[in-house]
Motif scaffolding. Structure first.
Motif, PDB file in Angstrom:
ATOM      1  N   ASP A  86       0.606  -1.106   0.199  1.00 40.58           N
ATOM      2  CA  ASP A  86       0.002   0.319  -0.460  1.00 40.58           C
ATOM      3  C   ASP A  86       0.745   1.322   0.082  1.00 40.58           C
ATOM      4  OD1 ASP A  86      -2.013   1.310   0.029  1.00 40.58           O
ATOM      5  OD2 ASP A  86      -2.937   0.763   1.933  1.00 40.58           O
ATOM      6  N   ASN A  87       0.663   1.986  -0.987  1.00 43.07           N
ATOM      7  CA  ASN A  87       1.242   3.778  -1.117  1.00 43.07           C
ATOM      8  C   ASN A  87       1.391   4.766  -0.057  1.00 43.07           C
ATOM      9  OD1 ASN A  87       2.791   2.485  -2.743  1.00 43.07           O
ATOM     10  ND2 ASN A  87       1.849   2.998  -4.965  1.00 43.07           N
ATOM     11  N   ARG A  88      -0.347   4.157   0.427  1.00 47.05           N
ATOM     12  CA  ARG A  88      -0.119   5.342   1.597  1.00 47.05           C
ATOM     13  C   ARG A  88       0.516   5.986   2.660  1.00 47.05           C
ATOM     14  NH1 ARG A  88      -6.106   3.507   3.977  1.00 47.05           N
ATOM     15  NH2 ARG A  88      -4.617   1.685   4.783  1.00 47.05           N
ATOM     16  N   PRO A  89       0.431   6.595   3.445  1.00 48.29           N
ATOM     17  CA  PRO A  89       1.793   7.491   4.157  1.00 48.29           C
ATOM     18  C   PRO A  89       1.702   6.146   5.558  1.00 48.29           C
ATOM     19  CG  PRO A  89       0.281   8.955   3.622  1.00 48.29           C
ATOM     20  CD  PRO A  89       0.033   7.916   2.472  1.00 48.29           C
ATOM     21  N   ARG A  90       2.010   6.347   6.032  1.00 46.82           N
ATOM     22  CA  ARG A  90       2.018   5.614   7.729  1.00 46.82           C
ATOM     23  C   ARG A  90       0.748   6.008   8.556  1.00 46.82           C
ATOM     24  NH1 ARG A  90       6.920   5.700  11.837  1.00 46.82           N
ATOM     25  NH2 ARG A  90       8.014   4.293   9.821  1.00 46.82           N
ATOM     26  N   ASN A  91       0.764   7.067   8.558  1.00 46.10           N
ATOM     27  CA  ASN A  91       0.281   7.934   9.367  1.00 46.10           C
ATOM     28  C   ASN A  91      -1.034   8.756   8.322  1.00 46.10           C
ATOM     29  OD1 ASN A  91      -1.302   9.077  11.571  1.00 46.10           O
ATOM     30  ND2 ASN A  91       0.085  10.248  12.109  1.00 46.10           N
ATOM     31  N   TYR A  92      -1.882   7.631   8.333  1.00 48.75           N
ATOM     32  CA  TYR A  92      -3.147   8.713   6.922  1.00 48.75           C
ATOM     33  C   TYR A  92      -4.265   9.295   7.725  1.00 48.75           C
ATOM     34  CZ  TYR A  92      -4.887   3.856   7.121  1.00 48.75           C
ATOM     35  OH  TYR A  92      -4.861   2.175   7.753  1.00 48.75           O
ATOM     36  N   THR A  93      -5.203   9.579   7.104  1.00 48.61           N
ATOM     37  CA  THR A  93      -6.828  10.378   7.831  1.00 48.61           C
ATOM     38  C   THR A  93      -7.518   9.514   7.925  1.00 48.61           C
ATOM     39  OG1 THR A  93      -8.157  11.969   7.092  1.00 48.61           O
ATOM     40  CG2 THR A  93      -7.148  11.494   5.773  1.00 48.61           C
ATOM     41  N   LEU A  94      -8.510   9.688   8.180  1.00 46.93           N
ATOM     42  CA  LEU A  94      -8.715   8.328   8.767  1.00 46.93           C
ATOM     43  C   LEU A  94     -11.436   9.212   8.064  1.00 46.93           C
ATOM     44  CD1 LEU A  94      -8.886   6.857  12.308  1.00 46.93           C
ATOM     45  CD2 LEU A  94      -7.970   5.115   9.502  1.00 46.93           C
ATOM     46  N   GLY A  95     -10.266  10.228   8.392  1.00 48.47           N
ATOM     47  CA  GLY A  95     -12.320  11.466   7.962  1.00 48.47           C
ATOM     48  C   GLY A  95     -12.230  12.211   8.751  1.00 48.47           C
ATOM     49  N   ASN A  96     -12.800  13.088   8.821  1.00 47.33           N
ATOM     50  CA  ASN A  96     -12.875  14.726   9.160  1.00 47.33           C
ATOM     51  C   ASN A  96     -12.290  14.977  10.360  1.00 47.33           C
ATOM     52  OD1 ASN A  96     -15.652  14.546   9.017  1.00 47.33           O
ATOM     53  ND2 ASN A  96     -16.275  12.584  10.349  1.00 47.33           N
ATOM     54  N   GLY A  97     -11.101  14.994   9.462  1.00 43.39           N
ATOM     55  CA  GLY A  97      -9.710  15.563  10.391  1.00 43.39           C
ATOM     56  C   GLY A  97      -8.801  14.441  11.562  1.00 43.39           C
ATOM     57  N   ILE A  98     -10.100  13.327  11.091  1.00 43.75           N
ATOM     58  CA  ILE A  98      -8.967  12.244  12.472  1.00 43.75           C
ATOM     59  C   ILE A  98      -8.093  11.749  11.734  1.00 43.75           C
ATOM     60  CG2 ILE A  98      -9.471  10.599  13.812  1.00 43.75           C
ATOM     61  CD1 ILE A  98     -12.299  11.693  14.555  1.00 43.75           C
ATOM     62  N   TYR A  99      -6.887  11.128  12.319  1.00 41.88           N
ATOM     63  CA  TYR A  99      -6.042   9.924  11.679  1.00 41.88           C
ATOM     64  C   TYR A  99      -5.180   9.204  12.628  1.00 41.88           C
ATOM     65  CZ  TYR A  99      -3.674  14.145   8.981  1.00 41.88           C
ATOM     66  OH  TYR A  99      -4.048  15.562   8.125  1.00 41.88           O
ATOM     67  N   ARG A 100      -5.044   8.408  11.868  1.00 42.72           N
ATOM     68  CA  ARG A 100      -4.604   6.925  12.743  1.00 42.72           C
ATOM     69  C   ARG A 100      -3.796   6.938  14.028  1.00 42.72           C
ATOM     70  NH1 ARG A 100      -1.476   2.161   9.758  1.00 42.72           N
ATOM     71  NH2 ARG A 100      -1.734  -0.008  11.069  1.00 42.72           N
ATOM     72  N   PHE A 101      -2.892   7.622  14.110  1.00 42.41           N
ATOM     73  CA  PHE A 101      -2.133   7.534  14.731  1.00 42.41           C
ATOM     74  C   PHE A 101      -1.846   9.123  15.308  1.00 42.41           C
ATOM     75  CE2 PHE A 101       0.224   4.397  12.685  1.00 42.41           C
ATOM     76  CZ  PHE A 101      -0.362   3.449  13.345  1.00 42.41           C
TER      77      PHE A 101
END
Length: 269
Positions: free
Chosen positions: A26-41
């Motif tokens: 997956d080319n997504r960054p390690r910390n990506y957004t989950l929506g509504n300004g909320i990030y994974r980490f």
């Protein structure tokens, strides 16, 4: 336990006889957004994941700049001469002007050197409607574009009393009527300097002539009258050869105007 010398058995294949497919990266960054300004980490979690604590307070030493020598020490012979002297490697100027010279600045692009962008509808021979000036509302013939970007137009004078004039392209409406004036020869002296007014210096008035002020009215010179007759004759000959000469003469001689309910931006001229 695996005995020595025993052969390793390959991984079990699937029922279809094919090895299990590798997961696509997956080319997504390690910390990506989950929506509504909320990030994974969170920021704290990423601080530890990136090991940023290792770089807190760490400063890299700047490389020292090598200083170039400006003087050289030379021995001086003779008594009472100090024995040595510092000599400049780069000698100073032997002459300095008393005043600062004029510095050359990049030349400004003067108005006369500007590039003129003329509307594509304003071609020589096009009949125009004047919107400003003394002759506003009249229909004139466009002769050519001058160096300053102004349009050289004429009535002709015998049709609607509009002489050779310069008009800005903002104050004209181009119509669909166009005459073939490719063979019309305009005098070479008809340029921008041709239309410059020559104002005479008034002599000093004495006490009794203070209130004897007369306004000077403009009068066309003999040269202008001659050039006007030459240009008008050529244009009138072209109109007379046209099969619709009666309607063209009537169109050029009539004044432009709008009635109630007529919207100029919806009209085709």
């Amino acid at each position: 336990m695996v005995e020595k010398g025993a052969k390793t058995v390959p991984a079990a294949k699937s029922a279809a006889g094919k090895s299990p497919e590798k997961k696509k990266r997956d080319n997504r960054p390690r910390n990506y957004t989950l929506g509504n300004g909320i990030y994974r980490f969170s920021r704290t979690r990423m601080y530890h994941k990136k090991a940023l604590w290792k770089f807190v307070g760490k400063k890299t030493a700047k490389p020292e700049k090598v200083k170039r020598a400006t003087h050289v020490e030379k021995p001086i012979k003779g008594d009472n001469n100090g024995g040595k002297r510092l000599v400049l490697l780069k000698k100073r100027k032997a002459y300095y002007p008393t005043t600062d010279g004029i510095k050359k600045k990049p030349a400004k692009k003067l108005f006369k050197d500007h590039v003129r962008n003329i509307r594509p509808t304003l071609q020589p021979g096009t009949v125009l409607i004047l919107l400003a000036g003394v002759h506003r509302g009249k229909r004139v013939v466009l002769l050519k574009t001058l160096k300053t970007g102004l349009l050289l137009v004429t009535g002709p004078f015998k049709v609607n009393a509009c002489p050779l004039r310069r008009v800005h392209q903002r104050y004209v409406i181009a119509t669909s009527l166009r005459l073939d004036i490719s063979k019309v020869k305009i005098p070479l002296r008809v340029n921008d300097a041709y239309f410059k007014r020559q104002r005479k210096t008034q002599p000093k008035k004495e006490e009794g002539e203070i209130f004897d002020v007369k306004k000077e009215t403009y009068k066309a010179s003999d040269i202008r009258k001659e050039d006007q007759a030459v240009v008008d004759k050529q244009i009138l000959d072209i109109i007379r050869k046209n099969p619709e000469k009666k309607s063209i003469f009537g169109y050029l001689g009539s004044m432009f105007g709008l009635r109630s309910g007529q919207l100029p931006h919806k009209m085709k001229f």
